[in-house]
Each structure stands twice: as C-alpha cells, then as structure tokens.
Scaffold this motif. Structure first.
Motif, PDB file in Angstrom:
ATOM      1  N   ASP A  84       0.817  -1.223   0.000  1.00  0.00           N
ATOM      2  CA  ASP A  84       0.000   0.000   0.000  1.00  0.00           C
ATOM      3  C   ASP A  84       0.848   1.270   0.000  1.00  0.00           C
ATOM      4  O   ASP A  84       0.352   2.350  -0.331  1.00  0.00           O
ATOM      5  N   ASP A  85       2.116   1.152   0.404  1.00  0.00           N
ATOM      6  CA  ASP A  85       3.002   2.318   0.463  1.00  0.00           C
ATOM      7  C   ASP A  85       3.600   2.657  -0.900  1.00  0.00           C
ATOM      8  O   ASP A  85       4.289   3.670  -1.041  1.00  0.00           O
ATOM      9  N   ILE A  86       3.380   1.798  -1.888  1.00  0.00           N
ATOM     10  CA  ILE A  86       4.045   1.929  -3.192  1.00  0.00           C
ATOM     11  C   ILE A  86       3.038   2.372  -4.242  1.00  0.00           C
ATOM     12  O   ILE A  86       1.941   1.818  -4.349  1.00  0.00           O
ATOM     13  N   THR A  87       3.397   3.389  -5.019  1.00  0.00           N
ATOM     14  CA  THR A  87       2.528   3.883  -6.086  1.00  0.00           C
ATOM     15  C   THR A  87       3.307   3.970  -7.389  1.00  0.00           C
ATOM     16  O   THR A  87       4.396   4.553  -7.437  1.00  0.00           O
ATOM     17  N   ILE A  88       2.746   3.376  -8.443  1.00  0.00           N
ATOM     18  CA  ILE A  88       3.327   3.468  -9.782  1.00  0.00           C
ATOM     19  C   ILE A  88       2.584   4.551 -10.545  1.00  0.00           C
ATOM     20  O   ILE A  88       1.354   4.534 -10.637  1.00  0.00           O
ATOM     21  N   LEU A  89       3.338   5.511 -11.089  1.00  0.00           N
ATOM     22  CA  LEU A  89       2.745   6.602 -11.845  1.00  0.00           C
ATOM     23  C   LEU A  89       3.203   6.542 -13.294  1.00  0.00           C
ATOM     24  O   LEU A  89       4.409   6.562 -13.572  1.00  0.00           O
ATOM     25  N   ALA A  90       2.255   6.462 -14.205  1.00  0.00           N
ATOM     26  CA  ALA A  90       2.589   6.519 -15.630  1.00  0.00           C
ATOM     27  C   ALA A  90       2.850   7.982 -15.987  1.00  0.00           C
ATOM     28  O   ALA A  90       2.058   8.860 -15.650  1.00  0.00           O
ATOM     29  N   PHE A  91       3.988   8.225 -16.649  1.00  0.00           N
ATOM     30  CA  PHE A  91       4.353   9.602 -16.973  1.00  0.00           C
ATOM     31  C   PHE A  91       3.357  10.219 -17.950  1.00  0.00           C
ATOM     32  O   PHE A  91       3.036  11.404 -17.868  1.00  0.00           O
ATOM     33  N   GLY A  92       2.855   9.404 -18.860  1.00  0.00           N
ATOM     34  CA  GLY A  92       1.855   9.889 -19.809  1.00  0.00           C
ATOM     35  C   GLY A  92       0.519   9.249 -19.518  1.00  0.00           C
ATOM     36  O   GLY A  92       0.079   9.189 -18.368  1.00  0.00           O
ATOM     37  N   ALA A  93      -0.133   8.727 -20.559  1.00  0.00           N
ATOM     38  CA  ALA A  93      -1.405   8.048 -20.369  1.00  0.00           C
ATOM     39  C   ALA A  93      -1.171   6.725 -19.654  1.00  0.00           C
ATOM     40  O   ALA A  93      -0.101   6.120 -19.762  1.00  0.00           O
ATOM     41  N   GLN A  94      -2.175   6.298 -18.917  1.00  0.00           N
ATOM     42  CA  GLN A  94      -2.050   5.056 -18.156  1.00  0.00           C
ATOM     43  C   GLN A  94      -1.890   3.864 -19.097  1.00  0.00           C
ATOM     44  O   GLN A  94      -2.659   3.689 -20.037  1.00  0.00           O
ATOM     45  N   GLN A  95      -0.888   3.033 -18.848  1.00  0.00           N
ATOM     46  CA  GLN A  95      -0.604   1.886 -19.707  1.00  0.00           C
ATOM     47  C   GLN A  95      -1.160   0.608 -19.070  1.00  0.00           C
ATOM     48  O   GLN A  95      -0.540   0.019 -18.183  1.00  0.00           O
ATOM     49  N   GLN A  96      -2.349   0.213 -19.494  1.00  0.00           N
ATOM     50  CA  GLN A  96      -2.945  -0.994 -18.938  1.00  0.00           C
ATOM     51  C   GLN A  96      -2.076  -2.222 -19.221  1.00  0.00           C
ATOM     52  O   GLN A  96      -1.990  -3.135 -18.403  1.00  0.00           O
ATOM     53  N   SER A  97      -1.449  -2.240 -20.407  1.00  0.00           N
ATOM     54  CA  SER A  97      -0.630  -3.398 -20.753  1.00  0.00           C
ATOM     55  C   SER A  97       0.536  -3.552 -19.779  1.00  0.00           C
ATOM     56  O   SER A  97       0.917  -4.663 -19.408  1.00  0.00           O
ATOM     57  N   LEU A  98       1.117  -2.437 -19.358  1.00  0.00           N
ATOM     58  CA  LEU A  98       2.216  -2.475 -18.403  1.00  0.00           C
ATOM     59  C   LEU A  98       1.761  -3.103 -17.093  1.00  0.00           C
ATOM     60  O   LEU A  98       2.463  -3.934 -16.502  1.00  0.00           O
ATOM     61  N   LEU A  99       0.564  -2.729 -16.631  1.00  0.00           N
ATOM     62  CA  LEU A  99       0.054  -3.246 -15.367  1.00  0.00           C
ATOM     63  C   LEU A  99      -0.219  -4.750 -15.453  1.00  0.00           C
ATOM     64  O   LEU A  99       0.075  -5.490 -14.520  1.00  0.00           O
ATOM     65  N   SER A 100      -0.795  -5.166 -16.565  1.00  0.00           N
ATOM     66  CA  SER A 100      -1.090  -6.593 -16.690  1.00  0.00           C
ATOM     67  C   SER A 100       0.204  -7.410 -16.699  1.00  0.00           C
ATOM     68  O   SER A 100       0.281  -8.482 -16.092  1.00  0.00           O
ATOM     69  N   GLN A 101       1.230  -6.892 -17.375  1.00  0.00           N
ATOM     70  CA  GLN A 101       2.513  -7.601 -17.400  1.00  0.00           C
ATOM     71  C   GLN A 101       3.178  -7.600 -16.022  1.00  0.00           C
ATOM     72  O   GLN A 101       3.798  -8.580 -15.630  1.00  0.00           O
ATOM     73  N   LEU A 102       3.033  -6.472 -15.309  1.00  0.00           N
ATOM     74  CA  LEU A 102       3.591  -6.401 -13.963  1.00  0.00           C
ATOM     75  C   LEU A 102       2.927  -7.419 -13.046  1.00  0.00           C
ATOM     76  O   LEU A 102       3.583  -8.058 -12.224  1.00  0.00           O
ATOM     77  N   HIS A 103       1.622  -7.541 -13.186  1.00  0.00           N
ATOM     78  CA  HIS A 103       0.891  -8.500 -12.358  1.00  0.00           C
ATOM     79  C   HIS A 103       1.396  -9.926 -12.616  1.00  0.00           C
ATOM     80  O   HIS A 103       1.619 -10.703 -11.677  1.00  0.00           O
ATOM     81  N   GLU A 104       1.610 -10.238 -13.868  1.00  0.00           N
ATOM     82  CA  GLU A 104       2.108 -11.573 -14.225  1.00  0.00           C
ATOM     83  C   GLU A 104       3.543 -11.770 -13.745  1.00  0.00           C
ATOM     84  O   GLU A 104       3.915 -12.838 -13.256  1.00  0.00           O
ATOM     85  N   SER A 105       4.353 -10.703 -13.885  1.00  0.00           N
ATOM     86  CA  SER A 105       5.766 -10.804 -13.551  1.00  0.00           C
ATOM     87  C   SER A 105       6.006 -10.862 -12.042  1.00  0.00           C
ATOM     88  O   SER A 105       6.850 -11.632 -11.576  1.00  0.00           O
ATOM     89  N   SER A 106       5.281 -10.036 -11.306  1.00  0.00           N
ATOM     90  CA  SER A 106       5.536  -9.923  -9.868  1.00  0.00           C
ATOM     91  C   SER A 106       4.592 -10.763  -9.022  1.00  0.00           C
ATOM     92  O   SER A 106       4.903 -11.074  -7.862  1.00  0.00           O
ATOM     93  N   GLY A 107       3.419 -11.093  -9.588  1.00  0.00           N
ATOM     94  CA  GLY A 107       2.437 -11.840  -8.812  1.00  0.00           C
ATOM     95  C   GLY A 107       1.767 -11.008  -7.745  1.00  0.00           C
ATOM     96  O   GLY A 107       1.091 -11.538  -6.862  1.00  0.00           O
ATOM     97  N   ARG A 108       1.933  -9.694  -7.819  1.00  0.00           N
ATOM     98  CA  ARG A 108       1.339  -8.803  -6.818  1.00  0.00           C
ATOM     99  C   ARG A 108      -0.008  -8.254  -7.282  1.00  0.00           C
ATOM    100  O   ARG A 108      -0.341  -8.296  -8.459  1.00  0.00           O
ATOM    101  N   HIS A 109      -0.735  -7.702  -6.312  1.00  0.00           N
ATOM    102  CA  HIS A 109      -2.052  -7.141  -6.600  1.00  0.00           C
ATOM    103  C   HIS A 109      -1.905  -5.635  -6.832  1.00  0.00           C
ATOM    104  O   HIS A 109      -1.223  -4.954  -6.069  1.00  0.00           O
TER     105      HIS A 109
END
Length: 570
Positions: free
Chosen positions: A468-493
């Motif tokens: 909950d202390d960690i926030t990812i900020l997209a510099f431009g428009a929000q990249q849904q693809s990045l989030l989906s890959q992060l979820h797969e890569s890290s296994g985090r919510h």
C-alpha cells in the motif's frame, strides 16, 4: 427530562434558549437532543434541526424554532427577510433526511413515526389559508406562553405530535412504546451530527499538538492569518504543507460553529479530503472535489459515462440551480477552503459556481485559498493571472517555501529535471535519506521496464514498506498493458490509487496523482525528447515521493537526461 447536551449556550438564539429551558424543567421521561446538523445525511446541503424529541409512546418529534418577534407569509415570501425559506419546509426536509437515514441504519426505527412542527416563542402567527400547513403543526407565542410550566409545555407538544401522526395516512402509530435500547441506539446514531460536542475538546487539543510537530515556523502563522482576516491566499510549491494547513483551518472554523466546505480540483485529493473530514465526524464539515461537491449540493446526477458535452454544460446547470433561493440557502457555506486554486482560477465558469456557495461571493466572502502558481501546468494561464490579481487585492497573502514532504535530494531532482523556479524552496525539513533515496534507471523496451519495476517493488517490500506504500505513476497516459505484465511478472495485486479500501500496489498517472503523496513512488514510461516533452511533469511526479523515488526513462533519452541533470541543457 434527559437533555443532550445538558446545557445550552446563552449566546444561542433566544427562541431556542426559551424552548430548552422549558424542556429541561419538565419531569417527563423523554430524551431531547439539541442542535443536529443533518448535512452529512443530505448530500451536504444545509439541513439543521433545532430539537429532536423522543416521546416514547408517540415517536420522534423534529422541531424548528424561529426567534424573530414578527413572522409572516404574504403568499409569495416570508418576512422578515432573515427567513429565507419556509420554516415548515425546512423542518420537513430535515425530518425526511433523518427518517431516511434512520430507516437505512437502524432497522427498529423503520416504522417509528417521525413528524415535525415549528415553534415561534416570540411571534404571533396565524396559519394563512393559502398555506398547506395545519394549525396544529405550529406553536406561536400565545400558545407557548400559555404553557406556564415545563410539564404543560410537554403536554402541549405531545398533543401536537399525536394529532400530526393521526392526520397523516402514511404514518402508522406505534404499537408499543420505544424501549430504552431503541432510545440509546438513536442517541448513538445522532452523536456524529450533534453540533454541540464538548467531548471533542480533548481530541482537538491532541490534534493541535500533533500539528505543531509537523508544521514549521513558516506554516504556523497561517493559522493566525485566517483568524484575523476574512480572506487569505497562501502560495507555495508542492510539499510545503498547503493541504495540511487547509484541513486544520477547516476543522478550526467548524469548531467555531461555521459551516465549512473544503474544495479542490483533483478527484483523488477530493476523495482523500472527504475521508479525512468524515473521520472527524463533524457535521459542519464537508469536503471533496469541486465538481463532485457542486453536483451533490445541487442534486445533479451525472450519467454513467459522462461525455464532453455533459462537462461543458455542467457549470450552467449548477449556476441555474444555485440561483434558486431555496437551493442556494441549503448549499451555502460560511467559510470555504479552496485548494489547488491554480486549477480553479483558470476555469472562470467553475470559479463562478464556487462563488455562489458564499453569501458575498469570491469578492467579499470568507475563505482560505491555497495554490501553486509558479510551477504547475496551468489551464488558461492568462485567466489565472487576472483572477489571481483580483484575489491578491482583497486577501491577506502568505508565501510558503519550506518543503515539508520530500528529502532534499528528491526535491532537488524535481527542481533540476523540471526546470522549475530556482527559489521555489528555501529549505527542506528532511535531509539525508541514504543512497537509495532516489534512483534513475534506463530501460530498453517495455519488457525490460516491467522486469526492473517488479524488482524495485520487491526491494521496497523487503526493506519494510507495505504494498500500500508503493505507487506506480505513468508519466503519460495510463498503460494498462504495463500493469497486466507487472501482475504476471511480480504476482502482486495492483489497485487504482483512489481505492482506499483495497490493498495492493497503487497505480495512477502523474497528472491524476497531483497533490497526493506516497512513501514509495515509481515513475514509469518516461521518454525524454528535445521537442514536445513536458518537463513540468517531473515536478508534479517526483514531488509525490516521501521516502523513495524510482524514475524509469527510455534508453533513447539518455543524452537528453544527462544534459538536464547537469543543468547545461536548458
């Protein structure tokens, strides 16, 4: 007679004092709650009840008291002018608001009669034939004074309440008297909306002590400025404590008995402010983003998917409703906190709407305005300048230059990369922070960035930070693809930054997160270039980080970044 609270301020309206004195002298086994503000239960519209009387064998009687010595209705308007709307409608609206919320929260009260009446202890009043009000719904001076004792007064109120119940075909009389448990549940239910709450004094003192630890010498004088000036303008860069000051001023003004609204532009800040003020459980306080508050106050329901036309027409709709005297009366505040003023002053239509929430408008009303006018990307910069100049002419002004949020190394990185005004900060509350305070990483492609960010998250969690202390900020428009890959890569919510009730790593965009903060900020998708690159987003994004910052830039911008960091390329 059980009176809550057990005293009344002699500075209260004389009619209320007279009613309170008669009630407290009676021997009835009733419970009387004085001064409820039902605004939190009615879309934050001004909704007040002078007395809520629990008559065990009848139900609940909501009482509106008017202290004027002359009261009348000419068929179109009430007089004197100090009565801006029908007292009977005022009592009725408050009664309905109370009954609705009671039925929602306390099942045992779903079928308990809730009725209303008006008492005019100082004025004679005969119900005109053109009013849809029954004579037994009002007690004027003659009937009030005829009750020589408190017990006689209670007998008269009981007769009124019973007749009101019997005359309404929708209301069913009680089958059995209210129990002690029911009465206590209602008293507890009304606690958050009581206007007289001496129990809060200890909590207020504790909060002020905690605030003293957080604010620096430069921020503290703002409290005094707002005490002695009707209008105050506070300017300062990101992290200088503006929102913290705004919340505290809101609380102090509400403690003085004023109805206070906290308005901002950004949706996430609005949600945060609303949560902070709701936690205070003070009925005089309301907060949120300007548009959400204005729609709530005026009863405008946004469509499921509002389009550009809706937002374009919205200010005119709000202004139309706020020029209706009845709506204006319910919506008005005694004092406003206007945060993110740079965004609001640049939108004249929105500013006009907010001005209608104050009796004397922006020109002569009472408010604290807070903004960053130097380094933010401003909408309608020329409009901001002219409106700001108008505010400066009428308000006491204070500048904040001490950064209370960021470590010095993070703040200086924001200044350098964004090319912000060099004198934005005169000092930093927090020095040091270690070698890991902020890191710049270059990525080759999206997959590389995803892997690096996943590693950063793991390192932060291993260091003791929660997800909950960690926030990812997209510099431009929000990249849904990045989030989906992060979820797969890290296994985090991963959850949206505004989802306060959910747990997981937060995500948003730099623009949407403006005004917020997070212990660990990861800024992704930065692609530096010589043309069309908005460097001011570095300022907005980097200054969100309290403890650690990770900045991910594309390899193609390596030389550009080097020039900016060295200060040689401007």
């Amino acid at each position: 007679m059980r009176m809550i609270p057990g005293y009344i301020d002699e500075a209260a309206p004389p009619g209320e004092v007279a009613v309170f004195r008669k009630l407290e002298s009676a021997g009835s086994n009733w419970t009387v709650i004085h001064a409820l503000d039902l605004a939190p239960y009615n879309q934050h519209r001004r909704t007040e009840l002078d007395f809520v009387i629990l008559i065990p064998d009848i139900g609940i009687l909501c009482v509106e008291v008017k202290s004027q010595r002359e009261i009348g209705f000419d068929g179109e308007r009430w007089y004197p002018d100090s009565i801006s709307r029908s007292p009977f409608r005022q009592a009725q609206d408050a009664r309905y608001a109370l009954h609705r919320r009671l039925a929602e929260r306390l099942a045992s009260f779903a079928h308990v009669p809730v009725v209303h009446c008006c008492i005019f202890p100082k004025a004679d009043f005969a119900v005109p034939a053109n009013m849809s009000v029954q004579p037994f719904e009002v007690m004027d001076r003659g009937r009030f004074e005829a009750c020589a004792t408190g017990d006689q007064f209670c007998d008269a109120l009981k007769r009124m309440a019973r007749r009101i119940v019997d005359s309404d075909p929708v209301i069913r009389p009680l089958n059995a008297s209210l129990t002690a448990l029911q009465i206590e549940s209602l008293v507890s239910f009304c606690f958050p909306i009581r206007m007289r709450r001496p129990e809060k004094e200890t909590e207020s003192r504790y909060r002020e002590e905690e605030l003293e630890k957080l604010l620096r010498d430069q921020q503290r004088p703002v409290m005094q400025l707002t005490q002695y000036n009707q209008r105050v303008l506070v300017e300062g860069g990101a992290g200088t404590g503006k929102s913290l000051i705004g919340l505290e001023v809101a609380r102090r003004k509400a403690a003085e008995g004023r109805r206070v609204g906290y308005l901002c532009f950004n949706r996430l800040i609005g949600q945060w402010a609303a949560r902070e003020l709701e936690a205070d459980r003070h009925p005089h306080l309301a907060g949120g983003s300007a548009y959400s508050m204005l729609m709530s106050l005026t009863g405008i329901e946004p469509p499921v998917k509002p389009d550009a036309e809706f937002w374009s027409d919205l200010p005119l709709q709000i202004q139309d409703r706020l020029t209706d005297p009845a709506c204006a009366q319910d919506a008005r505040f005694d004092y406003l906190i206007i945060d993110e003023a740079q965004d609001i002053l640049g939108r004249p239509d929105l500013l006009d709407c907010i001005g209608l929430l104050l009796d004397k408008g922006i020109a002569e009303g009472n408010y604290l305005m807070l903004g960053d006018f130097r380094n933010q990307v401003l909408t309608n910069a020329s409009g901001v300048k002219s409106n700001l100049e108008a505010v400066v002419r009428r308000a006491a002004r204070w500048m904040l230059t001490e950064n209370c949020r960021n470590y010095q190394s993070i703040g200086e990185a924001a200044m350098t990369l964004s090319k912000a005004e060099p004198d934005t900060y005169s000092g930093y509350l927090r020095h040091g922070g270690g070698l890991e305070t902020w890191q710049l990483a270059l990525y080759e492609d999206e997959q590389d960035q995803v892997q690096r960010i996943s590693t950063c998250i793991s390192q932060a969690v291993a260091s003791g930070f929660r997800e909950d202390d960690i926030t990812i900020l997209a510099f431009g428009a929000q990249q849904q693809s990045l989030l989906s890959q992060l979820h797969e890569s890290s296994g985090r919510h991963f959850v949206p930054a505004g989802a306060a009730a959910k747990t997981g790593v937060r995500f948003s965009t730099v623009s949407a997160f403006k005004g917020m903060e997070s212990k660990v900020v990861i800024i992704a998708d930065v692609m530096p270039s010589e043309t069309g690159f908005d460097r001011s987003r570095f300022y907005t994004g980097i200054t969100r980080a309290r403890e650690r910052l990770y900045l991910f830039c594309h390899q193609s911008g390596k030389s550009q970044l080097a020039g900016w960091l060295s200060g040689k390329e401007q």
